[in-house]
Design a protein around this motif. Sequence first.
Motif, short mmCIF file in Angstrom:
data_model
loop_
_atom_site.label_atom_id
_atom_site.label_comp_id
_atom_site.label_asym_id
_atom_site.label_seq_id
_atom_site.Cartn_x
_atom_site.Cartn_y
_atom_site.Cartn_z
N PRO A 33 0.81 -1.23 0.00
CA PRO A 33 0.00 0.00 0.00
C PRO A 33 0.85 1.28 0.00
N VAL A 34 1.95 1.27 0.73
CA VAL A 34 2.83 2.44 0.72
C VAL A 34 3.45 2.63 -0.66
N LEU A 35 3.88 1.54 -1.27
CA LEU A 35 4.44 1.62 -2.62
C LEU A 35 3.40 2.11 -3.62
N LEU A 36 2.14 1.73 -3.43
CA LEU A 36 1.07 2.21 -4.32
C LEU A 36 0.92 3.72 -4.20
N VAL A 37 0.92 4.24 -2.99
CA VAL A 37 0.79 5.68 -2.79
C VAL A 37 1.97 6.41 -3.42
N VAL A 38 3.18 5.91 -3.20
CA VAL A 38 4.38 6.53 -3.78
C VAL A 38 4.32 6.50 -5.30
N PHE A 39 3.92 5.36 -5.86
CA PHE A 39 3.84 5.24 -7.32
C PHE A 39 2.80 6.19 -7.91
N LEU A 40 1.66 6.30 -7.27
CA LEU A 40 0.61 7.19 -7.79
C LEU A 40 1.02 8.65 -7.69
N ILE A 41 1.67 9.02 -6.60
CA ILE A 41 2.15 10.40 -6.49
C ILE A 41 3.21 10.68 -7.55
N TRP A 42 4.13 9.74 -7.73
CA TRP A 42 5.16 9.90 -8.76
C TRP A 42 4.54 9.98 -10.16
N SER A 43 3.55 9.15 -10.43
CA SER A 43 2.88 9.17 -11.73
C SER A 43 2.18 10.49 -11.99
N TYR A 44 1.58 11.05 -10.96
CA TYR A 44 0.90 12.33 -11.11
C TYR A 44 1.91 13.46 -11.30
N MET A 45 2.99 13.42 -10.56
CA MET A 45 4.00 14.48 -10.66
C MET A 45 4.72 14.48 -12.00
N THR A 46 4.88 13.31 -12.61
CA THR A 46 5.57 13.21 -13.90
C THR A 46 4.58 13.20 -15.07
N ASP A 47 3.33 13.52 -14.82
CA ASP A 47 2.28 13.61 -15.83
C ASP A 47 1.99 12.29 -16.55
N ARG A 48 2.27 11.17 -15.90
CA ARG A 48 1.86 9.88 -16.47
C ARG A 48 0.36 9.68 -16.24
N PHE A 58 -7.73 5.38 -8.50
CA PHE A 58 -6.76 4.28 -8.43
C PHE A 58 -6.36 4.00 -6.99
N LEU A 59 -6.18 5.07 -6.23
CA LEU A 59 -5.80 4.93 -4.83
C LEU A 59 -6.91 4.25 -4.03
N LEU A 60 -8.13 4.66 -4.25
CA LEU A 60 -9.27 4.06 -3.54
C LEU A 60 -9.41 2.58 -3.87
N VAL A 61 -9.41 2.25 -5.14
CA VAL A 61 -9.57 0.85 -5.55
C VAL A 61 -8.39 0.01 -5.07
N GLY A 62 -7.18 0.54 -5.22
CA GLY A 62 -6.00 -0.20 -4.79
C GLY A 62 -5.97 -0.43 -3.30
N MET A 63 -6.29 0.60 -2.54
CA MET A 63 -6.27 0.45 -1.09
C MET A 63 -7.34 -0.52 -0.60
N VAL A 64 -8.51 -0.47 -1.20
CA VAL A 64 -9.56 -1.42 -0.81
C VAL A 64 -9.11 -2.85 -1.08
N ALA A 65 -8.54 -3.08 -2.25
CA ALA A 65 -8.07 -4.43 -2.60
C ALA A 65 -6.95 -4.88 -1.65
N PHE A 66 -5.99 -3.99 -1.40
CA PHE A 66 -4.89 -4.36 -0.51
C PHE A 66 -5.36 -4.57 0.92
N LEU A 67 -6.30 -3.77 1.39
CA LEU A 67 -6.80 -3.95 2.75
C LEU A 67 -7.62 -5.23 2.90
N LEU A 68 -8.37 -5.58 1.87
CA LEU A 68 -9.09 -6.85 1.92
C LEU A 68 -8.13 -8.03 1.98
#
Length: 94
Positions: A33-48, A58-68
């Motif tokens: 989950p921490v890697l997901l947050v870092v990746f999404l922030i990086w993707s947004y900052m680099t305009d991916r 993406f964060l909501l869906v990913g976090m729900v899946a990882f928490l389950l």
Amino acid sequence: MEAFYGLFIILGLLAIQLFLSSRNNKYLGAILPVLLVVFLIWSYMTDRIDSLLKVFLFLLVGMVAFLLEWGRGREYAKNKQKKELEKMKMYDTK
């Protein structure tokens, strides 16, 4: 074909999350989950990812899946520990 590979990557990540979450150390399940947050922030900052709404979705869906998966892994670890304790108690009474 790319969606096919994406599905395997997602399933692989969920399997890794389940594996990490079922270890004795419950904090191992926080790695992905921490890697997901870092990746999404990086993707947004680099305009991916061009939209902040996409990042939140993406964060909501990913976090729900990882928490389950984390919950399932912790339940598995708890049941495994309980079975081992019952075995130890059974051998102690003999």
